[in-house]
Design an enzyme around this catalytic site. Structure first.
Site, PDB file in Angstrom:
ATOM      1  N   LYS A  83       0.846  -1.191   0.000  1.00 61.04           N
ATOM      2  CA  LYS A  83       0.000   0.000   0.000  1.00 61.04           C
ATOM      3  C   LYS A  83       0.884   1.245   0.000  1.00 61.04           C
ATOM      4  O   LYS A  83       1.762   1.395   0.854  1.00 61.04           O
ATOM      5  CB  LYS A  83      -0.890  -0.037   1.249  1.00 61.04           C
ATOM      6  CG  LYS A  83      -2.323   0.368   0.998  1.00 61.04           C
ATOM      7  CD  LYS A  83      -3.161   0.093   2.225  1.00 61.04           C
ATOM      8  CE  LYS A  83      -4.478   0.834   2.163  1.00 61.04           C
ATOM      9  NZ  LYS A  83      -5.231   0.723   3.412  1.00 61.04           N
TER      10      LYS A  83
HETATM   11  O1  G3P Z   1      -8.098   1.535   5.047  1.00 59.52           O
HETATM   12  C1  G3P Z   1      -8.367   2.845   4.725  1.00 59.52           C
HETATM   13  C2  G3P Z   1      -9.752   3.351   5.032  1.00 59.52           C
HETATM   14  O2  G3P Z   1     -10.708   2.379   4.823  1.00 59.52           O
HETATM   15  C3  G3P Z   1      -9.892   4.164   6.271  1.00 59.52           C
HETATM   16  O3  G3P Z   1     -11.217   4.417   6.641  1.00 59.52           O
HETATM   17  O4  G3P Z   1     -12.886   5.247   8.254  1.00 59.52           O
HETATM   18  O5  G3P Z   1     -10.451   5.737   8.642  1.00 59.52           O
HETATM   19  O6  G3P Z   1     -11.697   6.889   6.818  1.00 59.52           O
HETATM   20  P1  G3P Z   1     -11.581   5.644   7.655  1.00 59.52           P
END
Ligand code: G3P
Length: 217
Positions: A83
């Site tokens: 990533k």
């Molecule tokens: O893995 C990245 C992403 O899904 C993060 O989500 O909820 O932290 O914006 P959030």
């Protein structure tokens, strides 16, 4: 649409995997930190549990560092997807790692122009963040629609992974947009199967079953 779990928690990952719906896993530094556990141990456990793609994130800001970390991560297992953030340095790292045959997931994508360059650089996956765009009053799902259309227009092979999913509506809309992958927190995965009419129906069937005079179970 492929379903990934967005988690670093091995118990959640095992539980979702036991449901037979899991195609892969995404993690990020925040999710790993939340476990309070050693990174390599957590990564190895996840890679052992799930045979599909497992995204593990680099933290360097320059291409050289991302490439070095990418090599370290890729050595942890054959299903590792490296990533990389959506920056110009990230594009350089994606180009290099892709040329070596490694899988990449370009994360923190917030615009269709970023997504265009990410596909041109050859990333296996792009991760546009819908929830964080919604948070700043932009329609996150519009970005997914645009990415799917742009990649279709030019035949790019990069897969659109909907990240920053916050609720079941995000999942439904992602599938209607034709996204390739959705990465979903465990709490939302469980919500997807909940329906009050299912619960009410089970209650009624169980009550009626009690009235059956002779039962095999
Ligand atoms: O893995 C990245 C992403 O899904 C993060 O989500 O909820 O932290 O914006 P959030």
């Amino acid at each position: 649409m492929k379903i990934f779990i967005d988690s670093g928690d091995i118990n959640e990952i095992k539980e979702a995997n036991s449901m037979g719906i899991l195609d892969g896993v995404t993690t990020n530094p925040s999710l790993i930190a939340k476990t309070g556990r050693d990174f390599k141990t957590v990564a190895k456990e996840i890679l052992h549990e799930v045979k599909g793609p497992v995204s593990l994130e680099t933290v360097s800001l320059n291409a050289k560092g991302m490439i070095d970390e990418g090599h370290f991560l890729a050595d942890l297992g054959p299903n590792v997807v490296v990533k990389i953030p959506s920056t110009t340095e990230g594009l350089k790292a994606i180009k290099q790692l892709t040329s070596e045959g490694l899988q990449t997931n370009c994360t923190l994508c917030f615009s269709s122009n970023q997504a265009l360059l990410i596909a041109k650089a050859g990333s296996t996956i792009v991760s546009p963040f819908v929830g964080r765009l919604d948070d700043i009053s932009e329609r996150g799902m519009d970005l997914i629609r645009d990415c799917v259309q742009i990649y279709k227009n030019y035949g790019y092979k990069t897969e659109v992974l909907v990240a920053s999913i916050r609720n079941p509506i995000h999942v439904k809309e992602a599938s209607l947009c034709g996204a390739h992958i959705c990465t979903i927190p465990f709490a939302v995965i469980k919500q997807l199967m909940q329906h009050p009419l299912t619960d009410a129906g089970i209650d009624k069937f169980l009550k009626d079953w009690e009235k059956v005079p002779s039962k095999p179970f």
